[in-house]
Scaffold this active site. Structure first.
Site, short mmCIF file in Angstrom:
data_model
loop_
_atom_site.label_atom_id
_atom_site.label_comp_id
_atom_site.label_asym_id
_atom_site.label_seq_id
_atom_site.Cartn_x
_atom_site.Cartn_y
_atom_site.Cartn_z
N THR A 96 -3.46 -11.15 -7.08
CA THR A 96 -2.95 -11.02 -5.79
C THR A 96 -2.79 -12.46 -5.31
OG1 THR A 96 -4.56 -9.15 -5.35
CG2 THR A 96 -3.88 -10.30 -3.62
N HIS A 124 4.62 -5.43 -4.85
CA HIS A 124 3.52 -4.55 -4.53
C HIS A 124 3.47 -3.71 -5.80
CE1 HIS A 124 0.74 -1.91 -3.29
NE2 HIS A 124 1.21 -0.87 -3.49
P1 IDP Z 1 -2.71 -6.37 -4.19
O1 IDP Z 1 -1.49 -6.42 -3.60
O2 IDP Z 1 -2.74 -7.20 -5.25
O3 IDP Z 1 -3.03 -4.51 -4.54
P2 IDP Z 1 -4.32 -5.84 -1.82
O4 IDP Z 1 -5.77 -6.37 -1.71
O5 IDP Z 1 -4.18 -4.58 -1.67
O6 IDP Z 1 -3.62 -6.83 -3.05
O7 IDP Z 1 -3.86 -6.64 -0.54
C1 IDP Z 1 -2.71 -6.54 -0.28
C2 IDP Z 1 -1.56 -7.54 0.41
O8 IDP Z 1 -2.33 -8.28 1.42
C3 IDP Z 1 -1.46 -8.51 -0.81
O9 IDP Z 1 -0.50 -8.46 -1.90
C4 IDP Z 1 -1.10 -9.97 -0.31
O10 IDP Z 1 0.21 -9.94 0.09
C5 IDP Z 1 -1.98 -9.54 1.23
N1 IDP Z 1 -3.49 -10.32 1.01
C6 IDP Z 1 -4.30 -9.96 0.21
N2 IDP Z 1 -5.36 -10.70 0.17
C7 IDP Z 1 -5.27 -11.68 1.09
C8 IDP Z 1 -5.92 -12.86 1.30
O11 IDP Z 1 -6.91 -13.15 1.28
N3 IDP Z 1 -5.24 -13.64 2.18
C9 IDP Z 1 -3.81 -13.52 2.49
N4 IDP Z 1 -3.02 -12.29 2.17
C10 IDP Z 1 -3.89 -11.49 1.34
MG MG Z 2 -3.37 -3.20 -3.38
#
Ligand code: IDP
Ligand code: MG
Length: 165
Positions: A96, A124
């Site tokens: 991520t 995504h």
């Molecule tokens: P993923 O996209 O790898 O499944 P998720 O935890 O579902 O990760 O988070 C969704 C989206 O939120 C991420 O792709 C990223 O754009 C953003 N994101 C996630 N965690 C963070 C963080 O700690 N700081 C800033 N943006 C984040």
């Molecule tokens: Mg996710």
């Protein structure tokens, strides 16, 4: 067993003209694309898609990001289908956090962290079967997908719709 997974090329990926590169990388999986479209993301869709992140301090920025406030107001949405589709796509996407992602992964190669702290990670991909089903049903109607992934039913439409003049 066959799996389906939702892929979004996020607004930064489109703005940076990475569509071709990303689709080429994903073709390494040998999975089938069974649905694809370009979407102008509404606030409602953005909030529903990221509802599990609603308590995060960066949620408002994340919604602006996926709606295209910082890049282009569009996202490319695709459904990939095939053996271990979820794991194969996630492996090519990378972590991520684009700074932690393997540099040959899509996110490692093309992502960045903004000064406002959002991970602009260009793509995504669903993380598990339940998430894939929820997300595919959110982004696509049954008739947008060329195979029957989930049970569907016939419903009478009572709303007006735009047709060609
Ligand atoms: P993923 O996209 O790898 O499944 P998720 O935890 O579902 O990760 O988070 C969704 C989206 O939120 C991420 O792709 C990223 O754009 C953003 N994101 C996630 N965690 C963070 C963080 O700690 N700081 C800033 N943006 C984040
Ligand atoms: Mg996710």
């Amino acid at each position: 067993m066959g799996q389906s997974t939702l892929v979004l090329i996020k607004p930064d990926g489109l703005k940076k003209s990475l569509t071709g590169n990303i689709l080429t990388r994903l073709s390494e999986t040998k999975l089938d694309i069974v649905a694809a479209k370009i979407v102008k993301v509404s606030r409602e869709l953005a909030v529903e898609h990221y509802k599990h992140m609603s308590e995060k301090p960066f949620f408002a920025e994340l919604i602006k990001y996926i709606m295209g406030d910082y890049h282009k107001r569009k996202v490319m949405a695709l459904v990939y289908w095939g053996d271990d589709a979820i794991g194969k796509v996630r492996a090519i996407c990378g972590e991520t956090n684009p700074e932690e992602a393997d540099s040959v992964s899509i996110r490692g190669a093309y992502g960045r962290i903004t000064t406002k702290g959002v991970y602009e990670n260009v793509i995504h991909a669903s993380t598990n079967k339940e998430e894939a089903e929820r997300e595919i049903k959110l982004w696509f109607s049954p008739d947008d997908i060329i195979v029957d992934l989930y049970p569907a039913k016939i419903a009478k439409k009572i709303c007006e719709e735009r047709v060609w003049a």
